[in-house]
Design a protein around this motif. Structure first.
Motif, PDB file in Angstrom:
ATOM      1  N   SER A   1      -9.174  57.433  21.239  1.00 26.29           N
ATOM      2  CA  SER A   1     -10.602  57.163  21.049  1.00 26.29           C
ATOM      3  C   SER A   1     -11.487  58.301  21.548  1.00 26.29           C
ATOM      4  O   SER A   1     -12.689  58.330  21.256  1.00 26.29           O
ATOM      5  N   SER A   2     -10.919  59.247  22.318  1.00 27.10           N
ATOM      6  CA  SER A   2     -11.746  60.346  22.844  1.00 27.10           C
ATOM      7  C   SER A   2     -12.007  61.417  21.800  1.00 27.10           C
ATOM      8  O   SER A   2     -12.921  62.245  21.996  1.00 27.10           O
ATOM      9  N   PHE A   3     -11.244  61.474  20.718  1.00 27.35           N
ATOM     10  CA  PHE A   3     -11.496  62.509  19.710  1.00 27.35           C
ATOM     11  C   PHE A   3     -11.280  62.016  18.282  1.00 27.35           C
ATOM     12  O   PHE A   3     -11.376  62.811  17.342  1.00 27.35           O
ATOM     13  N   MET A   4     -11.008  60.717  18.112  1.00 26.16           N
ATOM     14  CA  MET A   4     -10.790  60.182  16.766  1.00 26.16           C
ATOM     15  C   MET A   4     -11.798  59.073  16.468  1.00 26.16           C
ATOM     16  O   MET A   4     -12.356  58.444  17.378  1.00 26.16           O
ATOM     17  N   ALA A   5     -12.045  58.882  15.157  1.00 27.41           N
ATOM     18  CA  ALA A   5     -12.964  57.845  14.681  1.00 27.41           C
ATOM     19  C   ALA A   5     -12.432  57.337  13.350  1.00 27.41           C
ATOM     20  O   ALA A   5     -11.631  58.015  12.677  1.00 27.41           O
ATOM     21  N   PRO A   6     -12.848  56.156  12.915  1.00 34.09           N
ATOM     22  CA  PRO A   6     -12.387  55.655  11.611  1.00 34.09           C
ATOM     23  C   PRO A   6     -12.831  56.575  10.489  1.00 34.09           C
ATOM     24  O   PRO A   6     -13.954  57.096  10.473  1.00 34.09           O
ATOM     25  N   CYS A   7     -11.940  56.800   9.548  1.00 32.86           N
ATOM     26  CA  CYS A   7     -12.266  57.658   8.406  1.00 32.86           C
ATOM     27  C   CYS A   7     -13.286  56.962   7.507  1.00 32.86           C
ATOM     28  O   CYS A   7     -13.283  55.726   7.403  1.00 32.86           O
ATOM     29  N   PRO A   8     -14.155  57.743   6.903  1.00 29.12           N
ATOM     30  CA  PRO A   8     -15.134  57.132   5.979  1.00 29.12           C
ATOM     31  C   PRO A   8     -14.415  56.428   4.826  1.00 29.12           C
ATOM     32  O   PRO A   8     -13.345  56.853   4.371  1.00 29.12           O
ATOM     33  N   TYR A   9     -15.035  55.383   4.350  1.00 29.41           N
ATOM     34  CA  TYR A   9     -14.430  54.609   3.271  1.00 29.41           C
ATOM     35  C   TYR A   9     -14.513  55.387   1.964  1.00 29.41           C
ATOM     36  O   TYR A   9     -15.562  55.890   1.595  1.00 29.41           O
ATOM     37  N   ASP A  10     -13.385  55.509   1.277  1.00 29.98           N
ATOM     38  CA  ASP A  10     -13.302  56.230   0.001  1.00 29.98           C
ATOM     39  C   ASP A  10     -12.855  55.231  -1.054  1.00 29.98           C
ATOM     40  O   ASP A  10     -11.685  54.825  -1.084  1.00 29.98           O
ATOM     41  N   SER A  11     -13.768  54.834  -1.891  1.00 29.08           N
ATOM     42  CA  SER A  11     -13.448  53.823  -2.902  1.00 29.08           C
ATOM     43  C   SER A  11     -12.517  54.362  -3.967  1.00 29.08           C
ATOM     44  O   SER A  11     -11.788  53.597  -4.614  1.00 29.08           O
ATOM     45  N   GLY A  12     -12.469  55.682  -4.165  1.00 29.66           N
ATOM     46  CA  GLY A  12     -11.618  56.244  -5.199  1.00 29.66           C
ATOM     47  C   GLY A  12     -10.180  56.436  -4.745  1.00 29.66           C
ATOM     48  O   GLY A  12      -9.295  56.655  -5.569  1.00 29.66           O
ATOM     49  N   ASN A  13      -9.935  56.409  -3.420  1.00 39.45           N
ATOM     50  CA  ASN A  13      -8.587  56.608  -2.887  1.00 39.45           C
ATOM     51  C   ASN A  13      -7.877  55.265  -2.806  1.00 39.45           C
ATOM     52  O   ASN A  13      -8.175  54.434  -1.934  1.00 39.45           O
ATOM     53  N   THR A  14      -6.954  55.034  -3.687  1.00 40.88           N
ATOM     54  CA  THR A  14      -6.184  53.781  -3.688  1.00 40.88           C
ATOM     55  C   THR A  14      -4.740  53.991  -3.253  1.00 40.88           C
ATOM     56  O   THR A  14      -3.935  53.056  -3.276  1.00 40.88           O
ATOM     57  N   THR A  15      -4.406  55.243  -2.853  1.00 38.74           N
ATOM     58  CA  THR A  15      -3.014  55.519  -2.461  1.00 38.74           C
ATOM     59  C   THR A  15      -2.724  55.004  -1.066  1.00 38.74           C
ATOM     60  O   THR A  15      -1.698  54.356  -0.829  1.00 38.74           O
ATOM     61  N   HIS A  16      -3.619  55.321  -0.119  1.00 41.13           N
ATOM     62  CA  HIS A  16      -3.412  54.918   1.273  1.00 41.13           C
ATOM     63  C   HIS A  16      -4.411  53.820   1.618  1.00 41.13           C
ATOM     64  O   HIS A  16      -5.477  54.088   2.172  1.00 41.13           O
ATOM     65  N   ARG A  17      -4.129  52.645   1.228  1.00 38.87           N
ATOM     66  CA  ARG A  17      -4.920  51.473   1.598  1.00 38.87           C
ATOM     67  C   ARG A  17      -4.164  50.670   2.659  1.00 38.87           C
ATOM     68  O   ARG A  17      -2.966  50.413   2.503  1.00 38.87           O
ATOM     69  N   TYR A  18      -4.865  50.318   3.722  1.00 36.26           N
ATOM     70  CA  TYR A  18      -4.236  49.554   4.810  1.00 36.26           C
ATOM     71  C   TYR A  18      -4.825  48.146   4.845  1.00 36.26           C
ATOM     72  O   TYR A  18      -6.045  47.977   4.639  1.00 36.26           O
ATOM     73  N   PRO A  19      -4.003  47.135   5.139  1.00 36.77           N
ATOM     74  CA  PRO A  19      -4.510  45.751   5.199  1.00 36.77           C
ATOM     75  C   PRO A  19      -5.207  45.437   6.513  1.00 36.77           C
ATOM     76  O   PRO A  19      -5.344  44.262   6.868  1.00 36.77           O
ATOM     77  N   PHE A  20      -5.638  46.459   7.250  1.00 37.05           N
ATOM     78  CA  PHE A  20      -6.311  46.236   8.529  1.00 37.05           C
ATOM     79  C   PHE A  20      -7.404  47.279   8.658  1.00 37.05           C
ATOM     80  O   PHE A  20      -7.422  48.299   7.961  1.00 37.05           O
ATOM     81  N   GLU A  21      -8.274  47.040   9.616  1.00 40.13           N
ATOM     82  CA  GLU A  21      -9.397  47.950   9.828  1.00 40.13           C
ATOM     83  C   GLU A  21      -8.997  49.072  10.775  1.00 40.13           C
ATOM     84  O   GLU A  21      -8.241  48.849  11.735  1.00 40.13           O
ATOM     85  N   ALA A  22      -9.523  50.261  10.490  1.00 37.63           N
ATOM     86  CA  ALA A  22      -9.245  51.406  11.352  1.00 37.63           C
ATOM     87  C   ALA A  22      -9.971  51.252  12.681  1.00 37.63           C
ATOM     88  O   ALA A  22     -11.116  50.808  12.741  1.00 37.63           O
ATOM     89  N   ASP A  23      -9.270  51.588  13.775  1.00 39.04           N
ATOM     90  CA  ASP A  23      -9.856  51.470  15.116  1.00 39.04           C
ATOM     91  C   ASP A  23      -9.202  52.520  15.996  1.00 39.04           C
ATOM     92  O   ASP A  23      -7.977  52.465  16.232  1.00 39.04           O
ATOM     93  N   PRO A  24      -9.940  53.497  16.549  1.00 42.10           N
ATOM     94  CA  PRO A  24      -9.318  54.535  17.390  1.00 42.10           C
ATOM     95  C   PRO A  24      -8.835  53.999  18.742  1.00 42.10           C
ATOM     96  O   PRO A  24      -7.889  54.549  19.310  1.00 42.10           O
ATOM     97  N   VAL A  25      -9.501  52.981  19.261  1.00 47.31           N
ATOM     98  CA  VAL A  25      -9.059  52.413  20.546  1.00 47.31           C
ATOM     99  C   VAL A  25      -7.698  51.762  20.380  1.00 47.31           C
ATOM    100  O   VAL A  25      -6.798  51.896  21.230  1.00 47.31           O
ATOM    101  N   LEU A  26      -7.524  51.039  19.264  1.00 53.04           N
ATOM    102  CA  LEU A  26      -6.260  50.370  18.996  1.00 53.04           C
ATOM    103  C   LEU A  26      -5.254  51.288  18.324  1.00 53.04           C
ATOM    104  O   LEU A  26      -4.081  50.918  18.191  1.00 53.04           O
ATOM    105  N   GLY A  27      -5.688  52.465  17.865  1.00 47.71           N
ATOM    106  CA  GLY A  27      -4.791  53.399  17.223  1.00 47.71           C
ATOM    107  C   GLY A  27      -4.393  52.999  15.821  1.00 47.71           C
ATOM    108  O   GLY A  27      -3.328  53.418  15.331  1.00 47.71           O
ATOM    109  N   CYS A  28      -5.244  52.213  15.148  1.00 47.81           N
ATOM    110  CA  CYS A  28      -4.933  51.745  13.794  1.00 47.81           C
ATOM    111  C   CYS A  28      -5.493  52.742  12.771  1.00 47.81           C
ATOM    112  O   CYS A  28      -6.685  53.090  12.823  1.00 47.81           O
ATOM    113  N   PRO A  29      -4.656  53.210  11.829  1.00 50.36           N
ATOM    114  CA  PRO A  29      -5.137  54.157  10.808  1.00 50.36           C
ATOM    115  C   PRO A  29      -5.954  53.439   9.729  1.00 50.36           C
ATOM    116  O   PRO A  29      -5.944  52.201   9.669  1.00 50.36           O
ATOM    117  N   PRO A  30      -6.701  54.251   8.933  1.00 48.12           N
ATOM    118  CA  PRO A  30      -6.759  55.731   8.954  1.00 48.12           C
ATOM    119  C   PRO A  30      -7.804  56.225   9.929  1.00 48.12           C
ATOM    120  O   PRO A  30      -8.889  55.662  10.028  1.00 48.12           O
TER     121      PRO A  30
END
Length: 434
Positions: free
Chosen positions: A85-114
């Protein structure tokens, strides 16, 4: 039984190797690559480890538990710990990118991608640094994959507030062979303390506050002995319980048999005789000192008027006592020189035979079953003689009614032994009139 011996031989063969090098011995039976099936082995047989902050004196150590996926730490790993969480943040949402879709929300504290960089500083991938995240939001293996993509050599996952004292076994139900970094789990309050120490740390790495962290995996020898020992205990427990039950039964039986025997002091103090061929030569028991007589009185209950009731010859004896000529134990006639023991019930036996019976078998007379350790009760003949001459009743006290001789003479086998007073009154009146 044969299976048990084979198991003991196998345990004895592998135990020294496990005790000497437990981690090397363990790896022989652990898959080299963490495929999707090896998580069950590591989840069932989890090892323990530690996470230590070596920047403090003395070092601050937290208990940890390595994950079932990722690399195994054969040697301790020293690196800089940096929260994502000290140097990462959730990636901006890209509606055109359907390759890397995750069933959870990105969170730097929890370490969840992207996750994406939130500034210009980030750890150097060539350096040994360790990512710090918290449980929740996404599977453990996804946290490890995100840290691996950022160049971390290991990831430390802290617990959550719902289970603050739990030390979990992190595993992946799916294929995790792509994860090549080590992962370990610490408790929630240890994670909070470690995060607080990083926040106030004066040490920086690539412009980020950090601490020097040492990851260590400990393979306890008992951890791998315990299944074998448990299996052996389960096999031996029924036999052990059976042995204890039989032992208790034998002890109780021995105590019960001891209570049924007569003490030697009591038996040896009984009077005895010698058959001379024409009569009995009587012998009293040996003299007993004062201190020994007190112990003897404690064993044998004695009546108030009979200081030595079971051994005295002064007690009146029935007429049949002198007529005994045969031992009821060996069924042999008394011959000249035979030593004979006289029991309190006045029965005669060979001394050696009856002493063996009373001391080692039963404390009862072989004939009448009278207890030789209890006070002597006068024979029925003596009690009948006493009742044959009753004392006259005082004046003014009516005598107890009894059946007359004529009524006894007229009775037959069908006459009741006990009759009500109304039935006896006519008979007594008729006997008085005659």
């Amino acid at each position: 039984m044969i299976n048990l011996l084979v198991l003991l031989a196998f345990a004895g063969n592998i135990a020294p190797r496990a005790h000497a090098l437990p981690s090397d011995w363990l790896r022989k039976f652990t898959p080299s690559s963490r495929d999707d099936g090896s998580w069950l082995w590591s989840w069932a047989w989890a090892s323990d480890g530690t996470v230590s902050v070596v920047d403090r004196s003395p070092p601050v150590t937290f208990p940890a538990r390595p994950a079932s996926f990722g690399a195994e730490l054969s040697d301790p790993l020293l690196g800089y710990v940096i929260p994502l969480s000290s140097f990462m943040a959730p990636c901006p949402y890209d509606s055109g990118n359907t390759t890397h879709r995750y069933p959870f929300e990105a969170d730097p504290v929890l370490g969840c991608p992207p996750l994406c960089l939130s500034g210009s500083t980030q750890p150097d991938p060539s350096d040994t640094w360790i990512a710090l995240v918290q449980r929740g939001g996404c599977p453990f293996v996804e946290k490890a994959r995100q840290a691996q993509r950022l160049g971390a050599k290991a990831v430390v996952v802290g617990g959550d507030r719902d289970n603050p004292d739990a030390l979990l076994n992190m595993f992946s139900e799916r294929d995790a062979s792509d994860v090549t970094i080590a992962a370990t789990y610490i408790k929630y309050w240890d994670y909070v303390q470690l995060s607080s120490m990083i926040a106030v740390s004066n040490t920086t790495h690539s412009g980020l506050k950090t601490l020097s962290l040492l990851l260590n995996t400990e393979y306890s020898a008992w951890e791998w002995y315990s299944p074998i020992i448990t299996f052996i205990i389960i096999l031996l427990l029924p036999s052990l319980l059976t042995f204890i039950t039989l032992l208790i039964h034998r002890i109780r039986a021995a105590r019960a048999a001891q209570r049924d025997r007569a003490p030697e002091s009591v038996v040896h103090n009984l009077p005895w005789r010698v058959w001379t061929g024409t009569g009995w030569e009587k012998h009293e028991p040996p003299f007993v000192p004062a201190d020994a007589s007190a112990a003897f009185d404690h064993v044998v209950e004695q009546g108030p008027d009979t200081p030595n009731a079971s051994t005295s010859h002064d007690v009146p004896q029935p007429a049949w006592v002198e007529s005994q000529s045969e031992c009821a134990i060996c069924l042999e006639m008394f011959v000249k020189g035979d030593r004979v023991r006289v029991l309190p019930c006045f029965h005669l036996f060979h001394m050696d035979e009856v002493d063996e019976w009373l001391i080692h078998k039963k404390k009862l007379c072989p004939i009448c079953k009278a207890d030789v350790t209890q006070p002597h009760i006068p024979p029925p003949e003596h009690r009948a003689t006493e009742h044959a001459h009753p004392e006259p009743a005082p004046a003014g006290v009516p005598e107890a009614s009894s059946r007359s001789p004529s009524s006894v003479a007229d009775s037959d086998e069908r006459t009741p032994l006990l009759q009500p007073p109304s039935d006896r009154a006519p008979e007594e009146a008729q006997a008085a009139a005659s």
